[in-house]
Design a protein around this motif. Structure first.
Motif, short mmCIF file in Angstrom:
data_model
loop_
_atom_site.label_atom_id
_atom_site.label_comp_id
_atom_site.label_asym_id
_atom_site.label_seq_id
_atom_site.Cartn_x
_atom_site.Cartn_y
_atom_site.Cartn_z
N MET A 246 0.85 -1.19 0.00
CA MET A 246 0.00 0.00 0.00
C MET A 246 0.89 1.23 0.00
N PRO A 247 1.26 1.76 -1.19
CA PRO A 247 2.25 2.83 -1.28
C PRO A 247 1.74 4.14 -0.70
N PHE A 248 2.68 4.94 -0.20
CA PHE A 248 2.35 6.25 0.33
C PHE A 248 2.54 7.26 -0.79
N VAL A 249 2.51 8.56 -0.48
CA VAL A 249 2.65 9.60 -1.49
C VAL A 249 4.08 9.64 -1.99
N SER A 250 4.25 9.88 -3.28
CA SER A 250 5.59 9.99 -3.85
C SER A 250 6.34 11.15 -3.20
N PRO A 251 7.59 10.94 -2.77
CA PRO A 251 8.34 12.00 -2.11
C PRO A 251 8.46 13.26 -2.96
N GLY A 252 8.47 13.09 -4.29
CA GLY A 252 8.58 14.24 -5.18
C GLY A 252 7.39 15.17 -5.13
N LYS A 253 6.25 14.70 -4.63
CA LYS A 253 5.04 15.51 -4.58
C LYS A 253 4.74 16.04 -3.18
N LEU A 254 5.62 15.74 -2.23
CA LEU A 254 5.37 16.14 -0.85
C LEU A 254 5.81 17.59 -0.62
N PRO A 255 5.13 18.29 0.29
CA PRO A 255 5.54 19.65 0.63
C PRO A 255 6.94 19.67 1.21
N VAL A 256 7.60 20.82 1.11
CA VAL A 256 8.97 20.94 1.60
C VAL A 256 8.99 20.93 3.13
N ARG A 257 7.98 21.52 3.76
CA ARG A 257 7.99 21.65 5.21
C ARG A 257 7.98 20.28 5.89
N GLN A 258 8.92 20.07 6.84
CA GLN A 258 9.04 18.79 7.53
C GLN A 258 7.78 18.47 8.32
N ARG A 259 7.18 19.45 8.95
CA ARG A 259 5.98 19.23 9.75
C ARG A 259 4.85 18.68 8.89
N SER A 260 4.70 19.21 7.69
CA SER A 260 3.64 18.75 6.79
C SER A 260 3.86 17.30 6.41
N LEU A 261 5.09 16.91 6.17
CA LEU A 261 5.39 15.53 5.82
C LEU A 261 5.10 14.62 7.01
N THR A 262 5.46 15.05 8.20
CA THR A 262 5.17 14.26 9.40
C THR A 262 3.67 14.05 9.55
N GLU A 263 2.90 15.09 9.31
CA GLU A 263 1.45 14.99 9.41
C GLU A 263 0.88 13.99 8.41
N GLN A 264 1.43 13.98 7.21
CA GLN A 264 0.95 13.05 6.20
C GLN A 264 1.27 11.60 6.60
N VAL A 265 2.44 11.38 7.14
CA VAL A 265 2.80 10.04 7.61
C VAL A 265 1.88 9.63 8.75
N GLN A 266 1.62 10.56 9.67
CA GLN A 266 0.74 10.26 10.79
C GLN A 266 -0.67 9.92 10.31
N GLU A 267 -1.18 10.68 9.34
CA GLU A 267 -2.51 10.40 8.80
C GLU A 267 -2.57 9.02 8.16
N MET A 268 -1.50 8.64 7.48
CA MET A 268 -1.46 7.32 6.86
C MET A 268 -1.50 6.23 7.92
N LEU A 269 -0.72 6.38 8.98
CA LEU A 269 -0.70 5.39 10.06
C LEU A 269 -2.05 5.35 10.78
N GLU A 270 -2.63 6.52 11.00
CA GLU A 270 -3.94 6.57 11.64
C GLU A 270 -4.98 5.82 10.82
N SER A 271 -4.95 5.99 9.52
CA SER A 271 -5.89 5.30 8.64
C SER A 271 -5.74 3.80 8.75
N LEU A 272 -4.51 3.31 8.84
CA LEU A 272 -4.27 1.88 8.97
C LEU A 272 -4.79 1.36 10.31
N LEU A 273 -4.67 2.16 11.36
CA LEU A 273 -5.17 1.76 12.68
C LEU A 273 -6.69 1.81 12.73
N TRP A 274 -7.27 2.90 12.23
CA TRP A 274 -8.74 3.03 12.24
C TRP A 274 -9.40 1.87 11.52
N SER A 275 -8.84 1.50 10.37
CA SER A 275 -9.47 0.49 9.51
C SER A 275 -9.17 -0.94 9.94
#
Length: 230
Positions: free
Chosen positions: A1-30
């Motif tokens: 289950m691939p995540f977002v391509s690194p080339g399309k991710l925002p530069v800000r580190q916090r935004s990338l962390t949030e996206q990773v967290q959302e992905m993990l949350e989705s896996l836990l919720w489901s």
């Protein structure tokens, strides 16, 4: 289950962390991540094409919420709740989610109701198929679609946090073919809840939701958690 391509991710580190967290949350919720599942920071980073730092930060946040646990050997584990912990979580879920259903009932439009009916039908169909991952995902999506209609940000934050711990545990029930006779109750409870919502009967909708949560929890407590603890 691939995540977002690194080339399309925002530069800000916090935004990338949030996206990773959302992905993990989705896996836990489901329920895609189940109790006792094990992984590591490096494994998650490699799997989803990101660096270790945002994964480490996202995992740390989820560990703080009790959704994940970090072991001394650096393994990341989905914790299996004790019977007492799961009972307490179930009580909190019933309080918050039944209130969300009450608030959502007068706000459900015909278009939303059509989507809910489709999800309920898909869930019932998934329960008859050999695989069960889809049923777990559809169950979560149906519940959250109703709760979102409550239009309460505070409620959704509380419910989402509870589901980080509940989702993996729910998969212990829905996730095994031998337990589908018990899960037929969820199919009936979903139908009853939607009928009540469509009739604008918030009391009946809330009662159906409570029955769905409690019956599932009772089964997990009796057949999985307490059986393991004895």
């Amino acid at each position: 289950m691939p995540f977002v391509s690194p080339g399309k991710l925002p530069v800000r580190q916090r935004s990338l962390t949030e996206q990773v967290q959302e992905m993990l949350e989705s896996l836990l919720w489901s329920g895609a991540m189940r109790p006792d599942d094990r992984t590591s920071i490096r494994e998650l980073a490699e799997q989803h094409g990101v660096s270790a730092m945002p994964v480490r930060e996202a995992v740390s946040r989820l560990v703080a919420q009790g959704a994940l646990a970090a072991e001394r050997n650096r393994a990341i584990v989905v914790p299996r709740l004790t019977a007492e912990e799961f009972s307490d979580l179930t009580e909190m879920r019933i309080l918050t989610e039944s209130h969300a259903v009450r608030k959502a009932t007068p706000r459900i439009t015909p278009a939303i109701m059509s989507e809910l009916r489709a999800l309920s039908h898909a869930f019932a169909e998934a329960m008859t198929s050999p695989g069960t991952d889809e049923a777990v995902m559809l169950n979560q999506k149906l519940h959250f679609s109703i709760y979102t209609a409550s239009e309460s940000r505070t409620l959704m934050q509380m419910i989402s946090t509870n589901w980080l711990r509940a989702g993996p545990m729910i998969s212990l029930d829905i996730g095994l073919p031998t337990r589908r006779m018990r899960n037929a109750h969820s199919v009936r409870a979903h139908a009853a809840m939607l009928d009540a919502i469509e009739a604008r009967d918030a009391d009946a909708a809330s009662a159906a939701l409570r029955s769905d949560i409690q019956t599932t929890a009772d089964y997990i407590l009796r057949e999985v958690l307490r059986a393991k603890e004895t």
